[in-house]
Design an enzyme around this catalytic site. Structure first.
Site, mmCIF file in Angstrom:
data_model
loop_
_atom_site.group_PDB
_atom_site.id
_atom_site.type_symbol
_atom_site.label_atom_id
_atom_site.label_comp_id
_atom_site.label_asym_id
_atom_site.label_seq_id
_atom_site.Cartn_x
_atom_site.Cartn_y
_atom_site.Cartn_z
ATOM 1 N N ASP A 190 0.868 -1.178 0.000
ATOM 2 C CA ASP A 190 0.000 0.000 0.000
ATOM 3 C C ASP A 190 0.905 1.229 0.000
ATOM 4 O O ASP A 190 2.034 1.161 -0.484
ATOM 5 C CB ASP A 190 -0.948 -0.028 1.206
ATOM 6 N N HIS A 209 2.205 1.910 -3.166
ATOM 7 C CA HIS A 209 1.327 2.885 -3.805
ATOM 8 C C HIS A 209 1.914 4.287 -3.785
ATOM 9 O O HIS A 209 1.211 5.257 -4.035
ATOM 10 C CB HIS A 209 -0.042 2.891 -3.130
#
Length: 391
Positions: A218, A241
């Site tokens: 993430d 991310h």
């Protein structure tokens, strides 16, 4: 008796008393409290017993986790303590139980309400593989699973040379810990792990993160409400991310995010580069003084992104504009390669358009050729030479 002599003796006595207190500072090895260090036995009672002694002992006090592998159930190490505390775990590995059913709350190791805590060394292994396969975090956006290290209200915190791997949820969740410093951290989980943000920050004022390596499933670093005066330098990110401000505006009365400075970082193979994301149909909010400088992109998707229509998994009304106001944002000297054709995308709110956005000396290519840019509700100040040309 001579007055000067009395004064000299008084100073001498105070010096001797200070030495006595210092010499009686508490240093507790968890093995003296019964820790086995065999990687199987639950050593959490020993850690809690050692913490109770050092927290209540004369400062400065130290809790020592010697080299070895220690299994620990969920623990809370709470202050306030009598003075500064050091946790020295050089050469040690702590492992969480792999089974999610052994956790009733959202933290594995939770430390709170301590002034001047220093943590040095140690590998914290969340053993999250079973959890990633069994949860629906990516679909429900609700993840009642434990964070590896939850750190709350730790003023003047220092984390050094620490490693976090395979967390079930976020690796580090840092909240309310003003004037803190994180350096030489290694954070690692597979790119397909669920909701494993490297460092999540919220409601703090003053934080430096330097010389660290983050690869996860993430955001490498995510900035939630109330993140203020944060400096990040020489941090590598990937997989993951990227570095993300937000998402913001989902809840009423969120505190402003302001004074974020990220520079001299490298982003490799991520789904985003540097981005700011807010929800559409949001509550009002403020994001200001956000600066990304001297960033290297190696095949990152969406390298430069403002997304005020962030709406994953159809979890919002996408038709209504965001009410989060973005002001004084800069993207400077961001260079390298984009994995998407649109390398610079500035999607601002139709209701509260971005103000004072600067793009300077960007050079990003796609598949060896030119990339493109897109803007909506944004009129950026463009400085220097930019590839692609910006809006």
């Amino acid at each position: 008796m001579d007055k000067d002599y009395i004064q000299i003796m008084a100073v001498y006595c105070m010096f001797v008393m200070a030495l006595i207190v210092r010499n009686h500072a508490v240093v507790v090895d968890i093995k003296t409290k019964g820790a086995k260090g065999d990687g199987i036995t639950d050593d959490s009672p020993a850690i809690l017993s050692a913490w109770k002694e050092v927290c209540g002992g004369p400062p400065p006090s130290s809790l020592v986790i010697p080299p070895g592998t220690y299994m620990s159930l969920a623990i809370m190490l709470a202050g306030p303590c009598k003075g500064p505390i050091e946790i020295n775990a050089k050469g040690a590995t702590l492992k969480a139980p792999p089974e999610l059913v052994k956790f009733s709350k959202d933290s594995w190791i939770y430390i709170r309400n301590v002034d001047k805590l220093t943590m040095i060394g140690g590998t914290f292994d969340g053993q999250g593989q079973q959890t990633w396969m069994g949860t629906k975090c990516d679909e429900t956006m609700a993840c009642p699973v434990p964070v590896n290290l939850r750190l709350s209200n730790l003023k003047n915190l220092v984390l050094k040379d620490l490693t976090s791997i395979n967390s079930k949820n976020f690796h580090l969740a840092l909240r309310g810990s003003d004037n803190s410093r994180l350096e030489n951290l290694v954070i690692n989980a597979p790119g397909n792990s669920i909701n494993t943000d490297g460092i999540h920050i919220a409601k703090l004022n003053g934080l430096n993160i330097t010389n660290s390596k983050i690869g996860t499933g993430d955001d490498c670093i995510s900035f939630g409400e109330g993140s203020r005066n944060i400096h990040i330098e020489r941090v590598s990110c990937g997989p993951g991310h990227g570095f993300s401000i937000g998402s913001l505006g989902k809840f009423p009365n969120e505190e402003p995010v302001e004074g974020i400075f990220l520079k001299n970082c490298t982003i490799t193979g991520t789904t985003n580069g540097v981005r700011i994301k807010t929800w559409p149909n949001s509550y009002p909010g403020i994001v200001r003084d956000i600066h990304f400088e001297d960033i290297i992109m190696n095949g990152a998707q969406n390298p430069v992104l403002i997304d005020q229509e962030y709406c994953p998994n159809k979890a919002c009304k996408k038709g209504a504009p965001s009410k989060v106001k973005l002001t004084n944002v800069s993207f400077k000297r961001i260079r390298g390669t984009s994995a998407t054709k649109v390398a610079v995308k500035l999607v601002c709110s139709a209701q509260v358009p971005c103000e004072n956005v600067e793009v300077a000396d960007i050079h990003l290519t796609f598949n060896g050729g030119p990339a493109t840019s897109e803007c909506s509700n944004a009129k950026p100040k463009v400085v220097g030479q930019n590839v692609p040309g910006v809006c």
